[in-house]
Design a protein around this motif. Structure first.
Motif, PDB file in Angstrom:
ATOM      1  N   ASP A 159       0.851  -1.203   0.000  1.00  0.00           N
ATOM      2  CA  ASP A 159       0.000   0.000   0.000  1.00  0.00           C
ATOM      3  C   ASP A 159       0.882   1.247   0.000  1.00  0.00           C
ATOM      4  OD1 ASP A 159      -2.273  -1.549   0.087  1.00  0.00           O
ATOM      5  OD2 ASP A 159      -2.597  -1.306   2.250  1.00  0.00           O
ATOM      6  N   PHE A 160       0.418   2.285  -0.661  1.00  0.00           N
ATOM      7  CA  PHE A 160       1.205   3.515  -0.711  1.00  0.00           C
ATOM      8  C   PHE A 160       0.309   4.738  -0.760  1.00  0.00           C
ATOM      9  CE2 PHE A 160       0.551   2.478  -5.201  1.00  0.00           C
ATOM     10  CZ  PHE A 160       0.217   3.717  -5.753  1.00  0.00           C
ATOM     11  N   ALA A 161       0.903   5.873  -0.458  1.00  0.00           N
ATOM     12  CA  ALA A 161       0.241   7.168  -0.579  1.00  0.00           C
ATOM     13  C   ALA A 161       1.236   8.128  -1.206  1.00  0.00           C
ATOM     14  CB  ALA A 161      -0.204   7.687   0.788  1.00  0.00           C
ATOM     15  N   PRO A 162       0.798   9.019  -2.095  1.00  0.00           N
ATOM     16  CA  PRO A 162       1.728   9.923  -2.772  1.00  0.00           C
ATOM     17  C   PRO A 162       2.329  10.965  -1.830  1.00  0.00           C
ATOM     18  CG  PRO A 162      -0.535  10.446  -3.368  1.00  0.00           C
ATOM     19  CD  PRO A 162      -0.597   9.186  -2.577  1.00  0.00           C
ATOM     20  N   LEU A 163       3.605  11.283  -2.064  1.00  0.00           N
ATOM     21  CA  LEU A 163       4.233  12.462  -1.464  1.00  0.00           C
ATOM     22  C   LEU A 163       3.965  13.623  -2.403  1.00  0.00           C
ATOM     23  CD1 LEU A 163       7.774  11.089  -0.455  1.00  0.00           C
ATOM     24  CD2 LEU A 163       5.705  11.199   0.945  1.00  0.00           C
ATOM     25  N   LEU A 164       3.364  14.679  -1.907  1.00  0.00           N
ATOM     26  CA  LEU A 164       2.898  15.763  -2.759  1.00  0.00           C
ATOM     27  C   LEU A 164       3.635  17.064  -2.471  1.00  0.00           C
ATOM     28  CD1 LEU A 164      -0.939  15.075  -2.556  1.00  0.00           C
ATOM     29  CD2 LEU A 164       0.622  14.486  -4.435  1.00  0.00           C
ATOM     30  N   ALA A 165       4.003  17.756  -3.552  1.00  0.00           N
ATOM     31  CA  ALA A 165       4.589  19.090  -3.478  1.00  0.00           C
ATOM     32  C   ALA A 165       3.818  19.975  -4.451  1.00  0.00           C
ATOM     33  CB  ALA A 165       6.067  19.065  -3.844  1.00  0.00           C
ATOM     34  N   ASP A 166       2.992  20.872  -3.904  1.00  0.00           N
ATOM     35  CA  ASP A 166       2.158  21.736  -4.757  1.00  0.00           C
ATOM     36  C   ASP A 166       1.328  20.914  -5.732  1.00  0.00           C
ATOM     37  OD1 ASP A 166       3.233  24.032  -3.514  1.00  0.00           O
ATOM     38  OD2 ASP A 166       4.954  23.979  -4.872  1.00  0.00           O
ATOM     39  N   GLY A 167       0.797  19.811  -5.250  1.00  0.00           N
ATOM     40  CA  GLY A 167      -0.054  18.960  -6.074  1.00  0.00           C
ATOM     41  C   GLY A 167       0.681  17.978  -6.965  1.00  0.00           C
ATOM     42  N   GLU A 168       2.009  18.060  -7.010  1.00  0.00           N
ATOM     43  CA  GLU A 168       2.814  17.158  -7.842  1.00  0.00           C
ATOM     44  C   GLU A 168       3.259  15.956  -7.018  1.00  0.00           C
ATOM     45  OE1 GLU A 168       7.201  17.045 -10.054  1.00  0.00           O
ATOM     46  OE2 GLU A 168       6.508  18.876  -9.044  1.00  0.00           O
ATOM     47  N   GLU A 169       3.126  14.748  -7.591  1.00  0.00           N
ATOM     48  CA  GLU A 169       3.611  13.555  -6.907  1.00  0.00           C
ATOM     49  C   GLU A 169       5.122  13.446  -7.100  1.00  0.00           C
ATOM     50  OE1 GLU A 169       2.292   8.903  -6.376  1.00  0.00           O
ATOM     51  OE2 GLU A 169       2.444   9.683  -8.430  1.00  0.00           O
ATOM     52  N   VAL A 170       5.869  13.590  -6.007  1.00  0.00           N
ATOM     53  CA  VAL A 170       7.337  13.552  -6.095  1.00  0.00           C
ATOM     54  C   VAL A 170       7.895  12.273  -5.480  1.00  0.00           C
ATOM     55  CG1 VAL A 170       7.589  16.058  -6.158  1.00  0.00           C
ATOM     56  CG2 VAL A 170       7.560  14.864  -3.945  1.00  0.00           C
ATOM     57  N   GLY A 171       7.035  11.426  -4.961  1.00  0.00           N
ATOM     58  CA  GLY A 171       7.456  10.172  -4.364  1.00  0.00           C
ATOM     59  C   GLY A 171       6.268   9.492  -3.720  1.00  0.00           C
ATOM     60  N   ARG A 172       6.538   8.426  -2.975  1.00  0.00           N
ATOM     61  CA  ARG A 172       5.461   7.685  -2.314  1.00  0.00           C
ATOM     62  C   ARG A 172       5.897   7.210  -0.935  1.00  0.00           C
ATOM     63  NH1 ARG A 172       3.693   4.025  -7.570  1.00  0.00           N
ATOM     64  NH2 ARG A 172       2.704   5.753  -8.710  1.00  0.00           N
ATOM     65  N   ALA A 173       4.951   7.291  -0.005  1.00  0.00           N
ATOM     66  CA  ALA A 173       5.098   6.599   1.269  1.00  0.00           C
ATOM     67  C   ALA A 173       4.625   5.171   1.034  1.00  0.00           C
ATOM     68  CB  ALA A 173       4.260   7.280   2.340  1.00  0.00           C
ATOM     69  N   LEU A 174       5.532   4.212   1.130  1.00  0.00           N
ATOM     70  CA  LEU A 174       5.267   2.832   0.722  1.00  0.00           C
ATOM     71  C   LEU A 174       5.370   1.898   1.920  1.00  0.00           C
ATOM     72  CD1 LEU A 174       4.934   0.680  -1.593  1.00  0.00           C
ATOM     73  CD2 LEU A 174       7.446   0.628  -1.684  1.00  0.00           C
ATOM     74  N   ARG A 175       4.347   1.085   2.111  1.00  0.00           N
ATOM     75  CA  ARG A 175       4.333   0.125   3.200  1.00  0.00           C
ATOM     76  C   ARG A 175       5.049  -1.155   2.736  1.00  0.00           C
ATOM     77  NH1 ARG A 175       2.227   2.152   7.910  1.00  0.00           N
ATOM     78  NH2 ARG A 175       0.248   2.663   6.892  1.00  0.00           N
ATOM     79  N   THR A 176       6.215  -1.435   3.317  1.00  0.00           N
ATOM     80  CA  THR A 176       6.965  -2.630   2.934  1.00  0.00           C
ATOM     81  C   THR A 176       6.690  -3.814   3.858  1.00  0.00           C
ATOM     82  OG1 THR A 176       8.865  -1.854   4.223  1.00  0.00           O
ATOM     83  CG2 THR A 176       8.832  -1.327   1.859  1.00  0.00           C
ATOM     84  N   ARG A 177       6.131  -3.547   5.025  1.00  0.00           N
ATOM     85  CA  ARG A 177       5.715  -4.592   5.953  1.00  0.00           C
ATOM     86  C   ARG A 177       4.329  -4.223   6.472  1.00  0.00           C
ATOM     87  NH1 ARG A 177       7.856  -8.613   4.778  1.00  0.00           N
ATOM     88  NH2 ARG A 177       7.415  -9.584   6.786  1.00  0.00           N
ATOM     89  N   SER A 178       3.435  -5.165   6.508  1.00  0.00           N
ATOM     90  CA  SER A 178       2.075  -4.893   6.994  1.00  0.00           C
ATOM     91  C   SER A 178       2.119  -4.421   8.450  1.00  0.00           C
ATOM     92  CB  SER A 178       1.212  -6.149   6.886  1.00  0.00           C
ATOM     93  OG  SER A 178       1.057  -6.527   5.526  1.00  0.00           O
TER      94      SER A 178
END
Length: 230
Positions: A159-178
């Motif tokens: 599961d992931f959520a976007p890292l946002l800068a002024d509405g731009e996706e510059v990366g993701r917070a990514l779950r590597t372990r539940s």
């Protein structure tokens, strides 16, 4: 092991470093997919500091991307090459990191940095900087969030959520372990964000952090301890 000095002409002040950063930023390649996860080699890069003695130790650890077995490892110890300035941390360690990379005989393949790439105030963190300088595909997988807004990803691995800068996706917070806090993935050079996340998941079969980072972290700490004892 010798101590690497600061290269001639290396930026010594913030204004010069910002100029270099802007120039190199124009060379980023962001429209390539990059190597497929689980193929070829992946190389973890990490550093350890002793600011009192003005030393930085860098490690480069090459893994087989399919088996995650160590193929080769190398270290280098150098002088800290730039003052501490947020957003310009790459200038403190890149000469020593490049020396560790240059000591390898195996093809490094994809570079995996313990830090950021595009998820950076000027879209040019360590993974981007190293990718441009080496010409190699590179990604950043950071332990902690930077300044960008993000929602919490779902609780399941992948599961992931976007890292946002002024509405731009510059990366993701990514779950590597539940159920474990996420890592923060961003593109460095010549890799797509989807592929960067696929590589990160392939490198985390058992632990939150990539095997590349785990190996490189232990190796650079050992190299620094050895240098301090010499």
């Amino acid at each position: 092991m010798g101590i690497i000095g600061v290269p001639a002409g290396w930026p010594a002040d913030q204004e010069t470093a910002l100029d270099v950063q802007r120039e190199l930023r124009g060379r980023l390649v962001l429209d390539e997919e990059g190597p497929a996860a689980g193929t070829g080699h992946v190389t973890g890069l990490d550093v350890a500091y002793d600011d009192e003695r003005d030393l930085v130790a860098a490690a480069a650890v090459v893994l087989d991307a399919r088996t995650l077995a160590v193929v080769e490892e190398a270290t280098a110890v150098g002088r800290v090459s730039f003052p501490y300035v947020p957003g310009l941390l790459a200038f403190r360690e890149i000469p020593t990191v490049l020396a560790a990379l240059d000591a390898l005989t195996a093809d490094p393949g994809l570079l995996v940095c313990d830090g950021y790439g595009l998820a950076h105030p000027r879209r040019f963190g360590l993974a981007a900087h190293l990718g441009v300088l080496t010409g190699r595909p590179a990604i950043g997988v950071a332990k902690n969030p930077f300044t960008f807004a993000h929602d919490q990803p779902g609780q399941e691995r992948g599961d992931f959520a976007p890292l946002l800068a002024d509405g731009e996706e510059v990366g993701r917070a990514l779950r590597t372990r539940s159920g474990v806090k996420p890592v923060f993935v961003s593109v460095g050079h010549r890799v797509s964000l989807d592929n960067a996340c696929a590589h990160t998941l392939a490198l985390t079969p058992r632990y939150r952090l990539p095997e590349t980072t785990r190996h490189a972290d232990a190796l650079c700490r050992g190299a620094l301890k050895e240098a301090l004892a010499a």
